[in-house]
Design a protein around this motif. Structure first.
Motif, PDB file in Angstrom:
ATOM      1  N   THR A   1      48.702  36.908  44.879  1.00 34.37           N
ATOM      2  CA  THR A   1      47.804  36.689  43.478  1.00 34.37           C
ATOM      3  C   THR A   1      47.455  35.170  43.104  1.00 34.37           C
ATOM      4  OG1 THR A   1      48.776  36.854  42.237  1.00 34.37           O
ATOM      5  CG2 THR A   1      47.691  38.859  42.362  1.00 34.37           C
ATOM      6  N   ALA A   2      46.066  35.273  43.035  1.00 32.52           N
ATOM      7  CA  ALA A   2      45.360  33.741  42.707  1.00 32.52           C
ATOM      8  C   ALA A   2      45.168  33.559  41.588  1.00 32.52           C
ATOM      9  CB  ALA A   2      44.200  33.121  43.221  1.00 32.52           C
ATOM     10  N   PRO A   3      46.185  31.970  40.227  1.00 37.10           N
ATOM     11  CA  PRO A   3      46.133  31.655  39.477  1.00 37.10           C
ATOM     12  C   PRO A   3      45.557  32.425  38.409  1.00 37.10           C
ATOM     13  CG  PRO A   3      46.443  30.154  40.680  1.00 37.10           C
ATOM     14  CD  PRO A   3      46.203  30.938  41.399  1.00 37.10           C
ATOM     15  N   GLU A   4      44.043  32.328  38.688  1.00 37.36           N
ATOM     16  CA  GLU A   4      42.979  32.458  37.289  1.00 37.36           C
ATOM     17  C   GLU A   4      42.509  33.947  37.229  1.00 37.36           C
ATOM     18  OE1 GLU A   4      41.042  31.886  42.320  1.00 37.36           O
ATOM     19  OE2 GLU A   4      42.244  30.994  40.473  1.00 37.36           O
ATOM     20  N   TRP A   5      43.284  35.315  38.331  1.00 35.90           N
ATOM     21  CA  TRP A   5      43.954  36.665  37.677  1.00 35.90           C
ATOM     22  C   TRP A   5      44.955  36.375  37.189  1.00 35.90           C
ATOM     23  CZ3 TRP A   5      40.721  40.164  40.429  1.00 35.90           C
ATOM     24  CH2 TRP A   5      38.782  39.397  41.127  1.00 35.90           C
ATOM     25  N   GLN A   6      45.747  35.874  37.132  1.00 34.27           N
ATOM     26  CA  GLN A   6      46.367  36.522  35.921  1.00 34.27           C
ATOM     27  C   GLN A   6      46.532  36.496  34.475  1.00 34.27           C
ATOM     28  OE1 GLN A   6      49.803  36.591  37.764  1.00 34.27           O
ATOM     29  NE2 GLN A   6      49.154  36.006  39.511  1.00 34.27           N
ATOM     30  N   PRO A   7      45.663  36.184  33.592  1.00 36.05           N
ATOM     31  CA  PRO A   7      45.161  36.253  32.571  1.00 36.05           C
ATOM     32  C   PRO A   7      45.032  37.791  32.457  1.00 36.05           C
ATOM     33  CG  PRO A   7      44.569  33.696  33.083  1.00 36.05           C
ATOM     34  CD  PRO A   7      45.296  34.399  34.215  1.00 36.05           C
ATOM     35  N   ALA A   8      44.163  38.163  33.379  1.00 35.71           N
ATOM     36  CA  ALA A   8      43.683  39.600  32.921  1.00 35.71           C
ATOM     37  C   ALA A   8      44.515  40.115  32.990  1.00 35.71           C
ATOM     38  CB  ALA A   8      42.439  39.629  34.408  1.00 35.71           C
ATOM     39  N   LEU A   9      45.823  40.279  34.563  1.00 36.57           N
ATOM     40  CA  LEU A   9      46.673  40.677  34.288  1.00 36.57           C
ATOM     41  C   LEU A   9      47.791  41.446  33.075  1.00 36.57           C
ATOM     42  CD1 LEU A   9      47.325  40.131  38.661  1.00 36.57           C
ATOM     43  CD2 LEU A   9      46.762  41.989  37.943  1.00 36.57           C
ATOM     44  N   HIS A  10      47.891  39.950  32.962  1.00 36.28           N
ATOM     45  CA  HIS A  10      49.202  39.987  31.684  1.00 36.28           C
ATOM     46  C   HIS A  10      49.291  40.686  30.968  1.00 36.28           C
ATOM     47  CE1 HIS A  10      51.991  37.483  34.160  1.00 36.28           C
ATOM     48  NE2 HIS A  10      51.483  36.330  33.903  1.00 36.28           N
ATOM     49  N   GLU A  11      47.157  40.395  30.816  1.00 33.67           N
ATOM     50  CA  GLU A  11      46.773  41.555  29.606  1.00 33.67           C
ATOM     51  C   GLU A  11      46.788  42.653  30.090  1.00 33.67           C
ATOM     52  OE1 GLU A  11      44.950  41.872  25.875  1.00 33.67           O
ATOM     53  OE2 GLU A  11      45.650  39.851  26.723  1.00 33.67           O
ATOM     54  N   LEU A  12      46.528  43.024  30.514  1.00 36.52           N
ATOM     55  CA  LEU A  12      46.660  44.486  31.240  1.00 36.52           C
ATOM     56  C   LEU A  12      47.944  44.936  31.011  1.00 36.52           C
ATOM     57  CD1 LEU A  12      44.190  45.407  34.130  1.00 36.52           C
ATOM     58  CD2 LEU A  12      43.963  46.306  32.038  1.00 36.52           C
TER      59      LEU A  12
ATOM     60  N   LEU B   1      43.104  50.112  36.202  1.00 37.31           N
ATOM     61  CA  LEU B   1      42.617  48.906  35.706  1.00 37.31           C
ATOM     62  C   LEU B   1      43.419  48.533  36.757  1.00 37.31           C
ATOM     63  CD1 LEU B   1      40.287  49.186  32.196  1.00 37.31           C
ATOM     64  CD2 LEU B   1      39.821  48.819  34.484  1.00 37.31           C
ATOM     65  N   ARG B   2      44.766  48.336  36.416  1.00 38.24           N
ATOM     66  CA  ARG B   2      45.884  46.647  36.511  1.00 38.24           C
ATOM     67  C   ARG B   2      46.152  46.859  38.126  1.00 38.24           C
ATOM     68  NH1 ARG B   2      48.682  43.257  38.054  1.00 38.24           N
ATOM     69  NH2 ARG B   2      50.739  43.444  37.589  1.00 38.24           N
TER      70      ARG B   2
ATOM     71  N   GLN C   1      42.136  43.587  44.176  1.00 36.29           N
ATOM     72  CA  GLN C   1      40.620  42.745  44.312  1.00 36.29           C
ATOM     73  C   GLN C   1      41.568  41.989  44.472  1.00 36.29           C
ATOM     74  OE1 GLN C   1      37.933  43.248  40.748  1.00 36.29           O
ATOM     75  NE2 GLN C   1      37.133  44.927  41.795  1.00 36.29           N
ATOM     76  N   ALA C   2      42.133  41.008  43.321  1.00 33.53           N
ATOM     77  CA  ALA C   2      42.926  39.777  43.326  1.00 33.53           C
ATOM     78  C   ALA C   2      43.591  39.827  44.643  1.00 33.53           C
ATOM     79  CB  ALA C   2      44.166  39.605  42.244  1.00 33.53           C
ATOM     80  N   ALA C   3      44.246  40.665  45.191  1.00 35.67           N
ATOM     81  CA  ALA C   3      45.087  40.441  46.788  1.00 35.67           C
ATOM     82  C   ALA C   3      43.873  40.177  47.735  1.00 35.67           C
ATOM     83  CB  ALA C   3      45.936  41.599  47.418  1.00 35.67           C
TER      84      ALA C   3
END
Length: 181
Positions: A122-133, A163-164, A170-172
């Motif tokens: 996973t790229a760093p730009e996906w992390q905020p959305a993943l952490h929020e979920l 969703l998570r 998608q991130a992978a």
């Protein structure tokens, strides 16, 4: 064309009026002559040494109620049972998990297995959305612990996990393809 200003004339007339008017000397007599005559009020004759007390105002009903409320709040604030440390019940007295909680536990385990089976790219730009979920799922689980008989929470948890998982896929895929958001 006329230069006559009606407002100017009105202001000039207003300035000439006296600032105070006094009532005529016979004003009260003329007024009382116009009013209908009143019958004289007879004084009440009290018998047997009975004294009539004045009526109490009904406006003070709130004083005893307010004092009782303040006393009860003060008692609650300093009550010893309020400050006593909470003791956890023995494990055998804890209530058994409800059917919804068991379903949520099973769903959480399946979700963790599905996330573990996905590649970890996973790229760093996906992390905020993943952490929020993830935070949302934790909040839903906490709400289920508070109200174990709320079936709508199980549906929310299912949608959050779906969703998570989709976002993780998608991130992978984006990390494998070298795509950015």
């Amino acid at each position: 064309m006329s230069t006559h200003d009606p407002d100017h004339d009105l202001l000039a007339r207003l300035r000439t009026l006296p600032t105070e008017r006094s009532t005529p000397a016979d004003g009260w007599e003329r007024l009382s002559a116009r009013l209908p005559p009143r019958e004289p009020v007879a004084a009440q004759v009290l018998k047997d040494n009975v004294v009539a007390l004045p009526l109490r105002s009904r406006r003070r009903w709130w004083l005893p109620v307010g004092a009782a409320l303040a006393a009860s709040l003060a008692l609650y604030a300093v009550a010893p049972w309020r400050h006593a440390p909470e003791t956890l019940p023995a494990p055998e007295t804890l209530p058994a998990p409800s059917g919804l909680q068991l379903q949520a536990d099973a769903m959480t385990e399946q979700y963790r297995q599905a996330v573990a089976s996905l590649p970890d790219g996973t790229a760093p730009e996906w992390q905020p959305a993943l952490h929020e979920l993830d935070r949302s799922a934790e909040q839903i689980r906490a709400a289920m612990a508070q109200d174990p008989r709320a079936p709508h929470l199980l549906g929310q948890l299912k949608r959050t996990y779906a969703l998570r998982l989709e976002l993780t896929r998608q991130a992978a895929y984006a990390a494998e393809s070298g795509l950015t958001t």
